[in-house]
Design a protein around this motif. Structure first.
Motif, PDB file in Angstrom:
ATOM      1  N   VAL A  40      46.981  49.445  40.272  1.00 33.51           N
ATOM      2  CA  VAL A  40      46.410  50.331  38.999  1.00 33.51           C
ATOM      3  C   VAL A  40      46.013  51.921  39.582  1.00 33.51           C
ATOM      4  O   VAL A  40      45.324  51.999  40.378  1.00 33.51           O
ATOM      5  N   VAL A  41      47.217  52.514  39.081  1.00 35.53           N
ATOM      6  CA  VAL A  41      47.215  53.983  39.602  1.00 35.53           C
ATOM      7  C   VAL A  41      45.940  54.737  39.465  1.00 35.53           C
ATOM      8  O   VAL A  41      45.400  55.473  40.097  1.00 35.53           O
ATOM      9  N   ARG A  42      45.553  54.768  37.921  1.00 30.30           N
ATOM     10  CA  ARG A  42      44.493  55.517  37.537  1.00 30.30           C
ATOM     11  C   ARG A  42      43.546  54.235  36.669  1.00 30.30           C
ATOM     12  O   ARG A  42      44.404  53.760  35.586  1.00 30.30           O
ATOM     13  N   PRO A  43      42.236  54.071  36.732  1.00 30.73           N
ATOM     14  CA  PRO A  43      41.675  53.092  35.801  1.00 30.73           C
ATOM     15  C   PRO A  43      41.736  53.653  34.514  1.00 30.73           C
ATOM     16  O   PRO A  43      41.919  54.650  34.212  1.00 30.73           O
ATOM     17  N   GLY A  44      41.338  52.539  33.510  1.00 32.32           N
ATOM     18  CA  GLY A  44      41.216  52.957  32.085  1.00 32.32           C
ATOM     19  C   GLY A  44      39.710  53.182  31.863  1.00 32.32           C
ATOM     20  O   GLY A  44      38.891  52.730  32.617  1.00 32.32           O
ATOM     21  N   SER A  52      50.059  45.343  24.242  1.00 37.92           N
ATOM     22  CA  SER A  52      49.538  44.888  23.210  1.00 37.92           C
ATOM     23  C   SER A  52      47.831  44.883  23.272  1.00 37.92           C
ATOM     24  O   SER A  52      47.211  45.028  22.022  1.00 37.92           O
ATOM     25  N   THR A  53      47.667  44.781  24.349  1.00 36.29           N
ATOM     26  CA  THR A  53      46.072  45.106  24.591  1.00 36.29           C
ATOM     27  C   THR A  53      45.373  46.340  24.243  1.00 36.29           C
ATOM     28  O   THR A  53      44.315  46.438  24.027  1.00 36.29           O
ATOM     29  N   GLY A  54      46.205  47.302  24.295  1.00 34.87           N
ATOM     30  CA  GLY A  54      45.801  48.767  24.018  1.00 34.87           C
ATOM     31  C   GLY A  54      45.103  49.366  25.415  1.00 34.87           C
ATOM     32  O   GLY A  54      44.590  50.283  25.264  1.00 34.87           O
ATOM     33  N   LEU A  55      45.236  48.719  26.330  1.00 37.08           N
ATOM     34  CA  LEU A  55      44.397  49.025  27.598  1.00 37.08           C
ATOM     35  C   LEU A  55      45.141  49.671  28.689  1.00 37.08           C
ATOM     36  O   LEU A  55      44.569  50.357  29.618  1.00 37.08           O
ATOM     37  N   MET A  56      46.596  49.511  28.635  1.00 37.39           N
ATOM     38  CA  MET A  56      47.377  49.983  29.683  1.00 37.39           C
ATOM     39  C   MET A  56      48.561  50.625  29.345  1.00 37.39           C
ATOM     40  O   MET A  56      49.120  50.212  28.243  1.00 37.39           O
ATOM     41  N   PHE A  57      49.232  51.457  30.345  1.00 37.25           N
ATOM     42  CA  PHE A  57      50.700  51.655  30.020  1.00 37.25           C
ATOM     43  C   PHE A  57      51.022  52.058  31.573  1.00 37.25           C
ATOM     44  O   PHE A  57      50.582  52.110  32.613  1.00 37.25           O
ATOM     45  N   SER A  58      52.468  51.816  31.622  1.00 36.52           N
ATOM     46  CA  SER A  58      53.211  51.693  32.936  1.00 36.52           C
ATOM     47  C   SER A  58      53.340  53.231  33.203  1.00 36.52           C
ATOM     48  O   SER A  58      53.483  54.284  32.998  1.00 36.52           O
ATOM     49  N   ALA A  59      53.102  53.168  34.570  1.00 30.91           N
ATOM     50  CA  ALA A  59      53.107  54.605  35.467  1.00 30.91           C
ATOM     51  C   ALA A  59      54.659  55.101  35.595  1.00 30.91           C
ATOM     52  O   ALA A  59      55.506  54.321  35.665  1.00 30.91           O
ATOM     53  N   LYS A  60      55.019  56.384  35.188  1.00 33.83           N
ATOM     54  CA  LYS A  60      56.214  56.886  35.350  1.00 33.83           C
ATOM     55  C   LYS A  60      56.419  57.798  36.461  1.00 33.83           C
ATOM     56  O   LYS A  60      55.625  58.572  36.686  1.00 33.83           O
ATOM     57  N   PHE A  61      57.297  57.405  37.232  1.00 33.72           N
ATOM     58  CA  PHE A  61      57.435  58.309  38.585  1.00 33.72           C
ATOM     59  C   PHE A  61      58.762  59.198  38.243  1.00 33.72           C
ATOM     60  O   PHE A  61      59.886  58.648  37.687  1.00 33.72           O
TER      61      PHE A  61
END
Length: 260
Positions: free
Chosen positions: A194-198, A163-172
């Motif tokens: 953090v796999v990749r920063p925003g 809901s923060t609009g700042l992140m999403f989960s890594a899909k493997f």
């Protein structure tokens, strides 16, 4: 480690390719010039953020002029030799970054063993191309969008919350995709990695410096955004077992990156 190199050597150093030469006879230039001009920009920004980001955008645009650019002044004097030299310097810097990373003992632990020199050369060329393409894209971003850069990473992203609009989960990816998935991100669970920063750009000068030469009316400026979310942070989170017996499973529509 590739992302770390991109962020620390490219994103955070937009003036990296400027050589700081005094005149045409100067062969070596000033290795600290990019740091000096970055500090000059920061002092500009303290006084007038809008004009500072506009100045940086114009400076980088002028340093990267090229023949096929869409916006071109009729008073320009082509060919754009300085822009060509700037792009050549960026391409060479990308090669240096690739060689430095490949020589890193920690990075080497992550690489699979290759059969021979030909495959090693191909690996290096792919990494060089990645850095060259990234440097070119980031310079275009600076010139066309401008603004300050905000990087979203730990500890700001301690809890997983789309809901923060700042992140999403890594899909493997795996050979067998579960539908619905066996495990899903735990709401407000701990962010493990953090796999990749925003990346977000703010204080962009678009509403103050129009791209065209036509003066804009005040009402045209009201809705113009001054910040842009370039990409969300991709994070590895705690997971919980999904209730596979439920037929009402719906994936989180916010659990994805921004559209390109």
């Amino acid at each position: 480690m590739i992302y770390q190199t991109i962020f620390s050597h490219l994103l955070e150093k937009p003036f990296r390719f400027l050589d700081g030469k005094r005149d045409g006879t100067d062969k070596t230039g000033d290795l600290s010039f990019s740091e000096r001009i970055q500090y000059l920009y920061e002092r500009y920004y303290e006084s007038s953020p809008v004009n500072a980001v506009w100045w940086r955008s114009v400076t980088l645009s002028l340093a990267n002029l090229k023949e096929d650019a869409m916006a071109k002044s009729p008073r320009d004097k082509t060919p754009y030799e300085f822009g060509d030299r700037s792009r050549k310097r960026q391409a060479n810097m990308a090669k240096d970054l690739a060689d430095q990373l490949l020589a890193d003992s920690l990075f080497q632990l992550l690489l699979r063993e290759l059969a021979g020199a030909e495959e090693e050369t191909a690996r290096r060329e792919r990494l060089v191309k990645l850095f060259q393409d990234t440097a070119r894209a980031l310079t275009n971003h600076e010139a066309m969008l401008g603004g300050q850069v905000k990087v979203h990473q730990l500890p700001e992203l301690e809890q997983f919350d789309t809901s923060t609009g700042l992140m999403f989960s890594a899909k493997f990816q795996s050979e067998e995709q579960e539908d619905p998935p066996l495990y899903v991100p735990k709401p407000r669970g701990r962010v493990i990695l953090v796999v990749r920063p925003g990346v977000c750009r703010y204080d962009t000068p678009i509403r103050y410096v129009p791209f065209s030469h036509r003066p804009l009316r005040l009402e045209e400026l009201e809705g113009e955004p001054t910040s842009w979310l370039i990409c969300k942070a991709e994070v590895l989170t705690e997971t919980v077992r999904n209730d596979r017996s439920s037929d009402n499973y719906e994936s989180d529509p916010e659990d994805k990156d921004v559209s390109p």
